[in-house]
Scaffold this motif. Structure first.
Motif, PDB file in Angstrom:
ATOM      1  N   THR A  65       0.837  -1.238  -0.093  1.00 37.53           N
ATOM      2  CA  THR A  65      -0.099   0.138   0.147  1.00 37.53           C
ATOM      3  C   THR A  65       0.940   1.318   0.112  1.00 37.53           C
ATOM      4  OG1 THR A  65      -1.208  -1.207   1.733  1.00 37.53           O
ATOM      5  CG2 THR A  65      -2.183   0.870   0.991  1.00 37.53           C
ATOM      6  N   THR A  66       1.711   1.452   0.884  1.00 38.02           N
ATOM      7  CA  THR A  66       2.656   2.512   1.058  1.00 38.02           C
ATOM      8  C   THR A  66       3.972   1.994   1.324  1.00 38.02           C
ATOM      9  OG1 THR A  66       2.492   2.799   3.519  1.00 38.02           O
ATOM     10  CG2 THR A  66       0.596   3.577   2.161  1.00 38.02           C
ATOM     11  N   ASP A  67       5.202   2.835   1.584  1.00 41.25           N
ATOM     12  CA  ASP A  67       6.437   2.486   1.955  1.00 41.25           C
ATOM     13  C   ASP A  67       6.492   1.792   3.278  1.00 41.25           C
ATOM     14  OD1 ASP A  67       7.341   3.521  -0.375  1.00 41.25           O
ATOM     15  OD2 ASP A  67       8.115   5.278   0.383  1.00 41.25           O
ATOM     16  N   ALA A  68       5.403   2.227   4.113  1.00 35.99           N
ATOM     17  CA  ALA A  68       5.337   1.783   5.416  1.00 35.99           C
ATOM     18  C   ALA A  68       5.212   0.220   5.493  1.00 35.99           C
ATOM     19  CB  ALA A  68       4.455   2.484   6.350  1.00 35.99           C
ATOM     20  N   GLY A  69       4.468  -0.228   4.816  1.00 34.07           N
ATOM     21  CA  GLY A  69       4.073  -1.668   4.647  1.00 34.07           C
ATOM     22  C   GLY A  69       3.097  -2.265   3.487  1.00 34.07           C
ATOM     23  N   ALA A  70       2.647  -3.591   3.740  1.00 32.06           N
ATOM     24  CA  ALA A  70       1.782  -4.321   2.728  1.00 32.06           C
ATOM     25  C   ALA A  70       0.634  -4.651   3.439  1.00 32.06           C
ATOM     26  CB  ALA A  70       2.474  -5.278   1.940  1.00 32.06           C
ATOM     27  N   ARG A  71      -0.410  -4.803   2.649  1.00 34.29           N
ATOM     28  CA  ARG A  71      -1.599  -5.668   3.237  1.00 34.29           C
ATOM     29  C   ARG A  71      -1.630  -6.848   2.472  1.00 34.29           C
ATOM     30  NH1 ARG A  71      -5.147  -1.272   5.474  1.00 34.29           N
ATOM     31  NH2 ARG A  71      -3.838   0.772   5.290  1.00 34.29           N
ATOM     32  N   ASP A  72      -1.815  -7.816   3.373  1.00 34.73           N
ATOM     33  CA  ASP A  72      -1.945  -9.293   2.988  1.00 34.73           C
ATOM     34  C   ASP A  72      -3.466  -9.732   3.069  1.00 34.73           C
ATOM     35  OD1 ASP A  72       0.783  -8.951   2.931  1.00 34.73           O
ATOM     36  OD2 ASP A  72       1.303 -10.607   4.200  1.00 34.73           O
ATOM     37  N   PHE A  73      -3.966 -10.335   2.076  1.00 37.52           N
ATOM     38  CA  PHE A  73      -5.176 -10.458   1.869  1.00 37.52           C
ATOM     39  C   PHE A  73      -5.101 -12.160   1.216  1.00 37.52           C
ATOM     40  CE2 PHE A  73      -5.529 -10.363  -2.643  1.00 37.52           C
ATOM     41  CZ  PHE A  73      -4.260  -9.341  -2.915  1.00 37.52           C
ATOM     42  N   CYS A  74      -6.360 -12.926   1.616  1.00 40.18           N
ATOM     43  CA  CYS A  74      -6.632 -14.181   0.889  1.00 40.18           C
ATOM     44  C   CYS A  74      -6.865 -14.131  -0.670  1.00 40.18           C
ATOM     45  CB  CYS A  74      -7.811 -14.648   1.510  1.00 40.18           C
ATOM     46  SG  CYS A  74      -8.365 -16.137   0.574  1.00 40.18           S
ATOM     47  N   GLY A  75      -6.136 -14.592  -1.457  1.00 40.22           N
ATOM     48  CA  GLY A  75      -6.635 -14.581  -2.972  1.00 40.22           C
ATOM     49  C   GLY A  75      -7.523 -15.200  -3.531  1.00 40.22           C
ATOM     50  N   GLU A  76      -8.183 -16.168  -2.602  1.00 43.73           N
ATOM     51  CA  GLU A  76      -9.344 -16.836  -3.006  1.00 43.73           C
ATOM     52  C   GLU A  76     -10.531 -15.962  -2.842  1.00 43.73           C
ATOM     53  OE1 GLU A  76      -9.519 -19.812  -4.513  1.00 43.73           O
ATOM     54  OE2 GLU A  76      -7.184 -19.697  -4.683  1.00 43.73           O
ATOM     55  N   CYS A  77     -10.710 -15.560  -1.536  1.00 41.22           N
ATOM     56  CA  CYS A  77     -11.987 -14.832  -1.214  1.00 41.22           C
ATOM     57  C   CYS A  77     -11.903 -13.332  -1.080  1.00 41.22           C
ATOM     58  CB  CYS A  77     -12.751 -15.263   0.078  1.00 41.22           C
ATOM     59  SG  CYS A  77     -11.822 -15.039   1.406  1.00 41.22           S
ATOM     60  N   GLY A  78     -10.696 -12.655  -0.878  1.00 41.77           N
ATOM     61  CA  GLY A  78     -10.439 -11.414  -0.935  1.00 41.77           C
ATOM     62  C   GLY A  78     -10.295 -10.779   0.389  1.00 41.77           C
ATOM     63  N   SER A  79     -10.512 -11.602   1.408  1.00 45.94           N
ATOM     64  CA  SER A  79     -10.558 -10.950   2.701  1.00 45.94           C
ATOM     65  C   SER A  79      -9.074 -10.157   3.187  1.00 45.94           C
ATOM     66  CB  SER A  79     -10.962 -11.796   4.040  1.00 45.94           C
ATOM     67  OG  SER A  79     -11.881 -12.614   3.758  1.00 45.94           O
ATOM     68  N   THR A  80      -9.321  -9.057   3.769  1.00 45.53           N
ATOM     69  CA  THR A  80      -8.015  -8.314   4.139  1.00 45.53           C
ATOM     70  C   THR A  80      -7.709  -8.911   5.638  1.00 45.53           C
ATOM     71  OG1 THR A  80      -8.436  -6.317   2.984  1.00 45.53           O
ATOM     72  CG2 THR A  80      -7.226  -6.310   5.049  1.00 45.53           C
TER      73      THR A  80
END
Ligand SMILES: [Zn+2]
Ligand SMILES: [Zn+2]
Length: 141
Positions: A65-80
């Motif tokens: 998302t930003t230089d501060a970090g990333a957002r990990d989510f399920c590639g199947e259902c999309g839940s953050t």
């Protein structure tokens, strides 16, 4: 913290599961990134030191998302599922994906000025306009 007190959770479809040994802070974030990534009016996050977080099933996808970090989510259902700090120090896990979300109570509002004007907040928690989470005081939950 003993094993029976660990927190567990996962995405909507069950492809990704996690386990948390200990939470050091929790809070609401009203920024637009949290709004868009979660789809909710506000993000509710539990902050966990990286060694206390463990994926027990599946491999999430990641969006930086930003230089501060990333957002990990399920590639199947999309839940953050969580925000992962770029320096590897902590994860901020979406309380909504916990198996027992009522075990974790937010302690602070951040980025409050970016919040939605129709969202009524009726609590006594401290409110800050900047992003100061996780809090250095480590309030615990
Ligand atoms: Zn899923
Ligand atoms: Zn946010």
């Amino acid at each position: 913290m003993s094993a029976e007190q660990a927190y567990t959770g996962g995405c909507l479809c069950g492809a990704v599961r996690y386990r948390i040994e200990e939470i050091f802070d929790a809070g609401y974030c009203h920024c637009s990134n949290c709004r868009r990534s979660t789809g909710g009016a506000v993000g509710a996050w539990a902050h966990v030191k990286a060694p206390h977080f463990e994926l027990t099933k599946g491999e999430p996808k990641s969006h930086a998302t930003t230089d501060a970090g990333a957002r990990d989510f399920c590639g199947e259902c999309g839940s953050t599922l969580y925000f992962r700090a770029a320096d590897g120090s902590f994860h901020s896990v979406t309380i909504g994906t916990f198996d027992e979300p009522c075990r974790v109570r937010p302690k602070i509002h951040i980025c409050i000025d970016d919040g939605l004007d129709w969202l009524e907040i009726d609590d006594e928690l401290p409110r800050y306009s900047d992003n100061r989470s996780p809090h250095p005081d480590e309030r615990g939950v």
